[in-house]
Design an enzyme around this catalytic site. Sequence first.
Site, PDB file in Angstrom:
ATOM      1  N   SER A 136       1.032  -1.103   0.028  1.00  0.00           N
ATOM      2  CA  SER A 136      -0.069   0.404  -0.179  1.00  0.00           C
ATOM      3  C   SER A 136       0.799   1.752  -0.035  1.00  0.00           C
ATOM      4  O   SER A 136       1.844   1.584  -0.802  1.00  0.00           O
ATOM      5  CB  SER A 136      -0.959  -0.411   0.965  1.00  0.00           C
ATOM      6  OG  SER A 136      -1.810   0.748   1.077  1.00  0.00           O
ATOM      7  N   HIS A 178      -4.116  -0.299  -4.933  1.00  0.00           N
ATOM      8  CA  HIS A 178      -5.653  -0.566  -4.245  1.00  0.00           C
ATOM      9  C   HIS A 178      -6.186  -0.335  -5.447  1.00  0.00           C
ATOM     10  O   HIS A 178      -7.212   0.515  -5.541  1.00  0.00           O
ATOM     11  CB  HIS A 178      -5.447   0.372  -3.200  1.00  0.00           C
ATOM     12  CG  HIS A 178      -5.494   0.114  -1.978  1.00  0.00           C
ATOM     13  ND1 HIS A 178      -6.344  -1.288  -0.727  1.00  0.00           N
ATOM     14  CD2 HIS A 178      -4.568   0.843  -0.864  1.00  0.00           C
ATOM     15  CE1 HIS A 178      -4.989  -1.307  -0.083  1.00  0.00           C
ATOM     16  NE2 HIS A 178      -4.655  -0.223   0.304  1.00  0.00           N
ATOM     17  N   GLU A 205      -4.602  -5.409  -5.145  1.00  0.00           N
ATOM     18  CA  GLU A 205      -4.559  -5.878  -4.031  1.00  0.00           C
ATOM     19  C   GLU A 205      -4.942  -7.107  -3.659  1.00  0.00           C
ATOM     20  O   GLU A 205      -5.091  -7.726  -4.653  1.00  0.00           O
ATOM     21  CB  GLU A 205      -5.709  -5.153  -2.674  1.00  0.00           C
ATOM     22  CG  GLU A 205      -6.046  -4.054  -2.589  1.00  0.00           C
ATOM     23  CD  GLU A 205      -7.523  -3.819  -2.040  1.00  0.00           C
ATOM     24  OE1 GLU A 205      -7.967  -5.040  -1.512  1.00  0.00           O
ATOM     25  OE2 GLU A 205      -7.536  -3.199  -1.673  1.00  0.00           O
TER      26      GLU A 205
END
Length: 283
Positions: A136, A178, A205
């Site tokens: 992330s 994401h 993801e």
Amino acid sequence: MCPAAVNQGDQRGYIIPIGGGEDKDLHPTILRRFVELAGGKNANIVVFPTASRLEDTGLLYEQIFEKLGAGQVSSIPISSRSDCNNPEFAERCSQASGIFITGGNQLRLSSILGGTAVAQMIRAQNARGVPVAGTSAGASIMSEHMMAGGEADQGPSEGGVVLAPGLGLTNAAVIDQHFSQRNRLGRLLSAVSLNPFLLGMGIDEDTAAFIDPHGVFEVVGTGTVTIVDGGAMSYSSAHSARANQNIGMIGLALDILDEGCHYDLNMREAFPPNEEDHRVCSL
């Protein structure tokens, strides 16, 4: 900021941006591969939970990597710039055989780490062969130009992306995470419109790009990696667009890569799984 220079006799370590939401329990394929690259039972993995405001983030990854067979794992509790200039923390980083940067807020990460002794040590360690993985926010900060923000669910536009300096482990691409789950294609296109030299890399993801020392990556995980190449772009209206105005772009190349596909960041060329004509990542 270019990647740190590699000394004669050394080989750059893997860079492993993960799109967030990686499987940590049933099928932790991505994290297991990182542990293997870091040395498996002989690994000394250092975790940086700086981007997260949750107190147990570092402990969580310590437990995960230990369960996956890493010999030694520790997290470094950096929460301020003064922490980053602590000689003890830089020394712990210098002994690592693998470095992992957790998710959270990438601006918190960059504003605390940027330009510090710890940041320089992460760069130096990667140049010496140590793999660096990040999920992330930890994925976005790996690039020279870090994806710091921008609106989702819209097309490319003036002001549609916010960029900030990253760690500079690679200057070949700007990395978003994401990606499909949060509909971030528009802001990745906005970034590419500003400078077509950059490749745009959008990572879903539970998906990672294992970038080897030669700049060739393999897709690992259940999602896809989207590559936007503006190198042959013949037209962009980014320079003349007014605030929030849509941007036109002509001549883009787009690749959607699923598990097992490879991409050469230097040649800007994609290969399907089992394709012979490329430098296979030695995982």
